[in-house]
Write a protein that holds these residues in place. Structure first.
Motif, PDB file in Angstrom:
ATOM      1  N   LEU A  52      -5.599  -2.940   7.811  1.00 18.21           N
ATOM      2  CA  LEU A  52      -4.858  -4.201   7.927  1.00 18.21           C
ATOM      3  C   LEU A  52      -3.522  -4.134   7.182  1.00 18.21           C
ATOM      4  CD1 LEU A  52      -7.798  -6.756   7.476  1.00 18.21           C
ATOM      5  CD2 LEU A  52      -6.833  -5.842   9.601  1.00 18.21           C
ATOM      6  N   GLY A  53      -3.097  -2.914   6.843  1.00 18.54           N
ATOM      7  CA  GLY A  53      -1.781  -2.737   6.228  1.00 18.54           C
ATOM      8  C   GLY A  53      -1.791  -2.462   4.750  1.00 18.54           C
ATOM      9  N   PHE A  54      -2.970  -2.281   4.131  1.00 20.32           N
ATOM     10  CA  PHE A  54      -3.033  -2.090   2.682  1.00 20.32           C
ATOM     11  C   PHE A  54      -3.443  -0.660   2.285  1.00 20.32           C
ATOM     12  CE2 PHE A  54      -2.898  -6.652   2.943  1.00 20.32           C
ATOM     13  CZ  PHE A  54      -2.178  -7.016   1.810  1.00 20.32           C
ATOM     14  N   LYS A  55      -3.060   0.305   3.100  1.00 17.36           N
ATOM     15  CA  LYS A  55      -3.325   1.696   2.750  1.00 17.36           C
ATOM     16  C   LYS A  55      -2.351   2.150   1.669  1.00 17.36           C
ATOM     17  CE  LYS A  55      -3.459   6.395   4.595  1.00 17.36           C
ATOM     18  NZ  LYS A  55      -3.238   7.260   5.787  1.00 17.36           N
ATOM     19  N   THR A  56      -2.862   2.566   0.525  1.00 14.70           N
ATOM     20  CA  THR A  56      -2.037   2.989  -0.605  1.00 14.70           C
ATOM     21  C   THR A  56      -1.358   4.312  -0.282  1.00 14.70           C
ATOM     22  OG1 THR A  56      -3.529   1.876  -2.147  1.00 14.70           O
ATOM     23  CG2 THR A  56      -2.053   3.542  -3.060  1.00 14.70           C
ATOM     24  N   VAL A  57      -0.047   4.387  -0.515  1.00 10.75           N
ATOM     25  CA  VAL A  57       0.697   5.603  -0.178  1.00 10.75           C
ATOM     26  C   VAL A  57       1.442   6.201  -1.365  1.00 10.75           C
ATOM     27  CG1 VAL A  57       0.989   4.952   2.238  1.00 10.75           C
ATOM     28  CG2 VAL A  57       2.739   4.293   0.583  1.00 10.75           C
ATOM     29  N   SER A  58       1.793   5.386  -2.369  1.00  5.98           N
ATOM     30  CA  SER A  58       2.520   5.915  -3.524  1.00  5.98           C
ATOM     31  C   SER A  58       2.371   4.928  -4.675  1.00  5.98           C
ATOM     32  CB  SER A  58       4.001   6.143  -3.181  1.00  5.98           C
ATOM     33  OG  SER A  58       4.665   6.879  -4.211  1.00  5.98           O
ATOM     34  N   THR A  59       3.112   5.157  -5.753  1.00  2.91           N
ATOM     35  CA  THR A  59       3.055   4.256  -6.899  1.00  2.91           C
ATOM     36  C   THR A  59       4.459   3.818  -7.288  1.00  2.91           C
ATOM     37  OG1 THR A  59       3.357   5.817  -8.741  1.00  2.91           O
ATOM     38  CG2 THR A  59       1.150   5.701  -7.750  1.00  2.91           C
TER      39      THR A  59
END
Length: 853
Positions: A288-295
């Motif tokens: 739903l768009g909340f895939k973590t990709v960086s910090t």
């Protein structure tokens, strides 16, 4: 809003009284957080004014919901930085009508899917700059960029790989100023990417990627392979079941490369990515768009694209009753109640952020630019607004861990202290989540909350096991916020709260400082006379809470103690063997792991190591961090950035210097000067001196300054350049009369080349003559920090030439390697010889003082 204007001296004297004589805290508050407009007018005289401003705005939002907190209740939580401390952007921006800026401390951006076209890459560059100009730190991941040598369907034929784009994003960061500070950028890449070794090595080359922090995302498979001496498969695309490119590597070799670089230069940081994803509650909603990709730049907030976070810290020291006595105890009841308030205030700040984003969108609409230009910026902020509202992510954290433990008589880094810290953060987590559930009852849950999606998440399971009733309430009513907790660095805010920072120990108990005195005054003690004849008195400054310990134990902080007396006193205190240089590093890593279990985002913490530690120890600490459940780890070995970025020509210079010393020669003479090529790549450095616009052209050989020309940029016949220059070079030519001239040729972003003839004729002749002098020294290889000493030491009677001199210093400081020690310089604030260069700024490692330019 109060429109009374204060002079700097009025604000300084008032805030100095507020901070009880702490000059550093007073200056930090005025320079960074006091309400001011773009003309420098100051509208607040003390932090009390600021806290009233913030409390008023939060109370206004509270009125929109049931059981509203009053303005006075909120003010008392903020007052004197005692309990709840909003971090940088919220503190500066809440209630500030003089600037249009976001309240978010950090953002992550990215492209959906595997797009690495130039259009996508440039889009991220533009978005990064747009966010930074609104005061936000930015992170993004480079794992979607195809590896070096991959075929592409354009005139280049093959891809250049990751590193050139690291430089592009880094340079964009350096261009953006945010209320007197540089932008902040985190670049990350997966260890699975075939170019990850190039990424890891990129910052070792002098002058490269100086505007970004870099971290490598390490998965469990790689860690296991490195420990067990096995091979590891890299591929592109990194998540594909049918990758286009695959190669087997020696995992142990690459792991040792990471360790060596971290030992040598404090980068890259490591992100234990499988741990991050496994523990991430937002990733339960990845589809739903909340895939973590960086910090974010400091690593404490893993984020999905176009999400952001606002930060706040709870001052742990303030919950110790009877500190530094045998009757000391931690008031868990008051603490739990205030954490619930902190979570509520954080949710209010999201509503305030929505108002700020709407102001940004209104400003974009009202700007007189072409609609096509404004479209990208508008779309960016619309995506951020939508993602913020969808998840309502917050960042409640803590600070003053070191002082809290000492006040309770616990020695930082011991098993007993680590056990107590874990208990405190467990209460923090349960209280914040309890508050978020209560807010869901009163205000509604975040839109996509789904208990079934989260049921197998390790963090949620720990909440369930610790408090089944809370979990049952959460399943019934939902939660207001998708994630709640973080522990961020609290450097400047801890100076104002006069406590230790984050979960860090005290840096030192005692500092030596100097103040200028009149030797003719009565009862003046002169300890030092400098080279220009000014008299200075040395005095001792204690860590604030060490003073509290002294007073509680019968010592007089005003008394002059000998070094032996100080050492004996410290040995009796809970700070003994518990300051930054003394703690057991392994215990500190284990402490981080135990606290991480109760923090749903992450923790920003640095392991400070002495200069003589081995690479093997760094490797052991990293492995222990992974095994302990840490989500990331950063080490800093004392002096590790000094002299790291050395080119081949500099190595020859050092050898020549060594030979000179052995022969006791009295002249500065090197024989490896490089003959001036016809063309040199050139950096353009813009800066201001006394509100005048100046410009410097720095010719480079192997990335090192070889010559410099500088002067006013806005003379009637001066030099006018576009803001963005893709590439520039200085070309040495000859006039018809045979005299040499230097032309500047640049390429703009549309690819057009323009040549400006005769730099030597564009600037004042006097500037030109001095520029030739400094260029001659640069060409003979004098180290940049020594060139700066030479320039600053020039005794010139002309005011304009002294201004020119300042400009040369500003331009050349950019090329001093980050972390290099400023030898012979003492911090004007604390008097310690702990000044280092950091992106052209002198920064004190002891007290946090910073001066740029």
């Amino acid at each position: 809003m109060d429109t009374k204007i204060y002079t700097f001296d009025e604000a300084f004297q008032a805030s100095l009284a507020y901070f009880q004589g702490d000059e550093l805290a007073a200056r930090v508050w005025i320079n960074k957080y006091a309400l001011k407009d773009s003309f420098g007018n100051i509208f607040e005289s003390t932090p009390e004014d600021m806290h009233h401003r913030i409390a008023s705005e939060i109370a206004r939002i509270e009125q929109n919901y049931p059981n509203a907190l009053t303005e006075n209740q909120i003010f008392e939580l903020l007052r004197n930085f005692r309990y709840i401390i909003p971090q940088g952007s919220p503190m500066t921006g809440i209630g500030n009508t003089y600037q249009v800026a976001s309240l978010s401390n950090c953002f992550v951006i990215g492209i959906d899917g595997q797009s690495d076209s130039y259009g996508a890459i440039i889009k991220l560059d533009e978005e990064q700059v747009q966010l930074m100009k609104r005061r936000g730190g930015v992170g993004h991941d480079l794992s979607q960029i195809r590896p070096k040598g991959s075929p592409v369907k354009n005139s280049a034929l093959t891809s250049t790989g990751i590193v050139p784009f690291m430089e592009r994003y880094s340079n964009s960061t350096r261009e953006v100023a945010q209320d007197g500070r540089r932008g902040a950028l985190m670049l990350s890449v997966s260890i699975k990417h075939p170019d990850s070794q190039d990424f890891i090595d990129a910052k070792l080359e002098q002058g490269k990627v100086t505007g970004a922090n870099v971290s490598v995302k390490i998965d469990d498979e790689f860690m296991q392979a490195a420990i067990e001496h096995k091979s590891y498969k890299q591929q592109f695309p990194i998540q594909s079941d049918q990758p286009q490119y695959v190669k087997e590597i020696d995992a142990e070799f690459l792991w040792k490369k990471i360790i060596h670089n971290a030992w040598q230069s404090a980068e890259p940081g490591v992100l234990f990515w499988d741990t991050i994803i496994r523990e991430s509650i937002p990733d339960c909603y990845a589809d739903l768009g909340f895939k973590t990709v960086s910090t974010n730049p400091c690593g404490e907030i893993p984020l999905c694209p176009y999400d952001s976070c606002r930060l706040l810290a709870v001052n742990l020291y303030s919950y110790v009753v009877n500190p530094f006595t045998k009757d000391a105890y931690f008031d868990f009841d008051l603490f739990a109640q205030h954490v619930m308030y902190a979570q509520r205030i954080m949710d209010d700040i999201i509503d305030l952020e929505m108002e700020k984003i709407n102001q940004i969108l209104h400003k974009i609409d009202s700007d007189p630019e072409n609609e096509a230009i404004k479209l990208a910026e508008r779309h960016l902020w619309e995506k951020i607004r939508d993602k913020t509202l969808l998840g309502r992510r917050t960042g409640v954290g803590t600070t003053a861990e070191g002082d809290m433990l000492a006040a309770l008589g616990l020695i930082y880094g011991t098993d007993a202290a680590n056990e107590f810290s874990e208990k405190v953060h467990k209460v923090t987590a349960l209280s914040a989540y309890r508050s978020s559930v209560k807010l869901a009852q009163e205000r509604g849950a975040f839109e996509i909350y789904n208990a079934k999606r989260e049921k197998d998440n390790p963090f949620i399971i720990r909440i369930k096991d610790a408090d089944p009733d809370l979990y049952a309430q959460m399943v019934k009513f939902g939660r207001r916020n998708i994630a709640c907790l973080t522990i961020a660095p609290t450097g400047t805010t801890s100076m104002m709260s006069q406590t230790t920072s984050g979960i860090e120990p005290a840096f030192s108990c005692v500092y030596s400082r100097r103040r200028k005195v009149n030797p003719n005054d009565a009862d003046v003690h002169v300890d030092f006379i400098d080279e220009v004849g000014d008299a200075w008195e040395e005095y001792i400054v204690f860590h604030h809470k060490f003073v509290t310990w002294m007073e509680a134990n019968g010592y007089n902080p005003a008394k002059h103690y000998s070094k032996a007396e100080l050492d004996e006193m410290i040995s009796k205190s809970p700070y003994y063997k518990a300051t930054s240089a003394d703690v057991d590093w392994l215990k500190k890593v284990q402490m981080q792991g135990r606290i991480q279990k109760w923090v749903d985002h992450s923790i920003s913490v640095t392991i400070n190591l002495p200069a003589d530690v081995s690479e093997e120890l760094v490797g052991q600490l990293y492995v222990e961090a992974w095994k302990s459940g840490c989500k990331g780890c950063t080490v800093y070995r004392e002096g590790s950035r000094s002299g790291v970025l050395v080119t081949a020509s500099q190595e020859k210079i050092e050898e020549a210097q060594s030979e000179k010393d052995e022969k006791d020669q009295s002249c500065f003479c090197y024989n490896n000067v490089i003959e001036r090529p016809k063309e040199l790549p050139c950096d353009v450095v813009r800066f201001q001196n006394n509100k005048e616009k100046w410009i410097a052209f720095v010719g480079l050989v192997n990335g090192r300054p070889y010559e410099i020309f500088t002067g006013l940029a806005d003379d009637d016949d001066g030099i006018v350049l576009p803001k963005q220059i893709v590439e520039g070079k200085i070309i040495k030519n000859k006039n018809e009369d045979g005299r040499s001239r230097y032309d500047f040729q640049f390429t703009n972003k549309r690819g057009y080349k323009t040549t400006i003839e005769g730099l030597s004729y564009k600037f004042d002749p006097e500037y030109w003559n001095y520029a030739k002098l400094i260029s001659g020294v640069l060409r003979y290889g004098m180290p940049i920090d020594q060139v700066l000493k030479l320039v600053s030491g020039l005794q010139l009677n002309s005011e304009s030439i002294n201004t020119w001199k300042n400009g040369v210093e500003r331009a050349l400081k950019k090329y001093i390697p980050d972390g290099m020690t400023a030898e012979g310089k003492k911090c004007p604030s604390c008097g310690q010889e702990t000044l280092i260069y950091q992106e052209g700024c002198l920064t004190c490692q002891s007290c946090g003082y910073s001066r740029c330019g």
